[in-house]
Design a protein around this motif. Structure first.
Motif, PDB file in Angstrom:
ATOM      1  N   LEU A 150       0.850  -1.184   0.000  1.00 39.69           N
ATOM      2  CA  LEU A 150       0.000   0.000   0.000  1.00 39.69           C
ATOM      3  C   LEU A 150       0.885   1.233   0.000  1.00 39.69           C
ATOM      4  O   LEU A 150       1.703   1.405   0.903  1.00 39.69           O
ATOM      5  N   PRO A 151       0.760   2.118  -0.994  1.00 45.11           N
ATOM      6  CA  PRO A 151       1.535   3.357  -0.980  1.00 45.11           C
ATOM      7  C   PRO A 151       1.175   4.182   0.253  1.00 45.11           C
ATOM      8  O   PRO A 151       0.033   4.137   0.729  1.00 45.11           O
ATOM      9  N   PRO A 152       2.124   4.945   0.791  1.00 44.87           N
ATOM     10  CA  PRO A 152       1.869   5.720   2.015  1.00 44.87           C
ATOM     11  C   PRO A 152       0.675   6.656   1.900  1.00 44.87           C
ATOM     12  O   PRO A 152      -0.060   6.857   2.862  1.00 44.87           O
ATOM     13  N   GLU A 153       0.463   7.233   0.706  1.00 38.48           N
ATOM     14  CA  GLU A 153      -0.632   8.182   0.542  1.00 38.48           C
ATOM     15  C   GLU A 153      -2.004   7.519   0.680  1.00 38.48           C
ATOM     16  O   GLU A 153      -3.009   8.186   0.914  1.00 38.48           O
ATOM     17  N   LEU A 154      -2.047   6.195   0.542  1.00 35.54           N
ATOM     18  CA  LEU A 154      -3.292   5.460   0.761  1.00 35.54           C
ATOM     19  C   LEU A 154      -3.326   4.813   2.146  1.00 35.54           C
ATOM     20  O   LEU A 154      -4.381   4.745   2.780  1.00 35.54           O
ATOM     21  N   ALA A 155      -2.188   4.339   2.598  1.00 32.17           N
ATOM     22  CA  ALA A 155      -2.130   3.564   3.831  1.00 32.17           C
ATOM     23  C   ALA A 155      -2.627   4.339   5.043  1.00 32.17           C
ATOM     24  O   ALA A 155      -3.173   3.743   5.982  1.00 32.17           O
ATOM     25  N   THR A 156      -2.459   5.658   5.051  1.00 36.09           N
ATOM     26  CA  THR A 156      -2.887   6.448   6.211  1.00 36.09           C
ATOM     27  C   THR A 156      -4.393   6.372   6.426  1.00 36.09           C
ATOM     28  O   THR A 156      -4.874   6.633   7.532  1.00 36.09           O
ATOM     29  N   ALA A 157      -5.159   6.007   5.388  1.00 36.53           N
ATOM     30  CA  ALA A 157      -6.613   5.904   5.515  1.00 36.53           C
ATOM     31  C   ALA A 157      -7.035   4.598   6.179  1.00 36.53           C
ATOM     32  O   ALA A 157      -8.218   4.426   6.494  1.00 36.53           O
ATOM     33  N   ALA A 158      -6.092   3.692   6.386  1.00 40.31           N
ATOM     34  CA  ALA A 158      -6.412   2.397   7.014  1.00 40.31           C
ATOM     35  C   ALA A 158      -5.363   2.088   8.067  1.00 40.31           C
ATOM     36  O   ALA A 158      -4.538   1.184   7.896  1.00 40.31           O
ATOM     37  N   PRO A 159      -5.375   2.826   9.188  1.00 42.18           N
ATOM     38  CA  PRO A 159      -4.348   2.621  10.225  1.00 42.18           C
ATOM     39  C   PRO A 159      -4.346   1.219  10.808  1.00 42.18           C
ATOM     40  O   PRO A 159      -3.320   0.744  11.298  1.00 42.18           O
ATOM     41  N   ASP A 160      -5.489   0.541  10.776  1.00 41.08           N
ATOM     42  CA  ASP A 160      -5.568  -0.829  11.279  1.00 41.08           C
ATOM     43  C   ASP A 160      -5.400  -1.869  10.169  1.00 41.08           C
ATOM     44  O   ASP A 160      -5.620  -3.067  10.383  1.00 41.08           O
TER      45      ASP A 160
END
Length: 402
Positions: A150-160
């Motif tokens: 998951l690229p960082p710009e997307l990963a922040t939307a799914a912290p879990d």
């Protein structure tokens, strides 16, 4: 008593390696659920992008090709470049291969692998059953497991972590895309996984938009009858580069690291299969952007923000976002490898640095399949890579630990 070799993983590379070890009379214990990544992490109705010739699991004896399976199962032969393989057929082929050549497969999970420092060395493995045992060598063939990127710009939307029931998921988490029927769906990516996921979701009743980076990023390969005839054939098409990378991966690991990693990313990179074009065009909207900036879920609905090709910021709302952003080899994600063992491994951008015969910098520890691509080239991302990898790995292992 001679310690066995442990093979961790029961996908195409693990099964092929185990079959070659057994053919040499080398005691081996093989762990895993056969073809689990293909069965549980690929969407129902998927068709393989690779041709039949590129989809045979290498065996040490004749009679175990995809064509042989088709004959045994009484289904239509898949032999030409125009034949398309349903994922269900390929899974059944892998299970048939396992039953024929690796019948002692143990459907257990390896919890940990550590280096033994006494009693002749080797490795100590612990299974989820609690069993401890010693292996003289270990082959890691865990495929895509744990490597979804998951690229960082997307990963922040799914912290879990991504999940099909949340705002964001990864394409590897979907078997039934029918859950999104009637919903607005965004698929991020431009490779076969992204385009086929989008087409299958649209066919299941979702309203789908593909967000891809770069002008002309969504493209499809030429059908076999339009391939240039004056170039050599390879399992992936007609081109000198593909021919060399398919049949002569030997010197690949001697290239500079920057060149090796670039080629793994770019050769046979994002491109839809020729047969997918008609199903995709007209059924899926496409937004080509300069780059994705962020994914916001503050209001309960995911909103993707991207920088458009004109330099303007674009915001796109959906009910769910699927990141079809591929896989990235990272030894840190292979948490079954003991901490001390991982610290002793030489790595290059997260991938193990492998020598001749697929051995790592820790003697007796081998890697095959996707983790070996940074050392042996992009052919190791595909099933046909077993033809090169398995006999060479087993030959090296037999000489070093026979």
């Amino acid at each position: 008593m001679i310690q066995p070799v442990a093979v961790i993983g029961a996908g195409p590379f693990g099964l092929s390696t185990a079959a070659h070890l057994r053919a040499r009379g080398i005691p081996v214990r093989v762990f895993g659920d056969p073809m689990v990544s293909w069965r549980d992490h690929m969407p129902a109705g998927m068709l393989l992008k690779s041709t039949p010739v590129a989809s045979t699991i290498d065996a040490p004896q004749r009679g175990h090709t995809l064509v042989d399976y088709c004959d045994a199962a009484g289904i239509r032969r898949l032999v030409t470049d125009e034949d398309i393989i349903p994922v269900e057929t390929f899974i059944a082929y892998g299970e048939w291969f396992q039953q024929k050549l690796v019948p002692e497969l143990e459907r257990e999970r390896v919890v940990s692998v550590d280096r033994r420092t006494t009693d002749g060395g080797g490795f100590e493995l612990k299974l989820d059953s609690g069993e401890l045992f010693t292996a003289r060598a270990v082959v890691v063939a865990t495929g895509l497991s744990g490597l979804a990127h998951l690229p960082p710009e997307l990963a922040t939307a799914a912290p879990d972590g991504p999940a099909p029931t949340g705002a964001l998921s990864h394409s590897s988490q979907h078997h039934d895309l029918g859950r999104y029927a009637g919903q607005e769906l965004i698929v991020v990516g431009a490779g076969q996984s992204a385009l086929e996921t989008a087409a299958l979701a649209a066919e299941a009743g979702a309203r789908v938009r593909v967000v891809a980076r770069g002008r002309g990023s969504v493209a499809f390969g030429a059908p076999p009858w339009r391939q240039p005839r004056l170039r050599p054939e390879s399992p992936f098409g007609r081109a000198w580069s593909l021919w060399a990378l398919s049949y002569y991966p030997h010197p690949y690991r001697l290239l500079p690291a920057q060149a090796r990693h670039y080629l793994v990313r770019r050769v046979l990179g994002p491109l839809g299969a020729w047969w997918l074009r008609e199903r995709f065009q007209g059924a899926v909207r496409v937004s080509e952007v300069d780059r994705v900036l962020s994914l916001d879920t503050a209001d309960g609905q995911p909103t993707l923000t991207a920088l458009g090709l004109t330099g303007r910021t674009e915001r796109m709302a959906a009910d769910h976002v699927i990141a079809a952003t591929g896989y990235r080899v990272d030894l840190a994600a292979m948490d079954f490898l003991g901490h001390e063992l991982r610290t002793r491994l030489m790595v290059s951008r997260g991938a193990p640095k492998l020598g001749a015969g697929y051995v790592s910098s820790v003697p007796g520890l081998y890697f095959t399949g996707l983790p070996s691509a940074a050392s042996y080239g992009p052919v190791m991302r595909f099933v046909c890579g077993t033809e090169f990898a398995s006999p060479r790995l087993v030959k090296h292992l037999a000489a070093a630990h026979g």
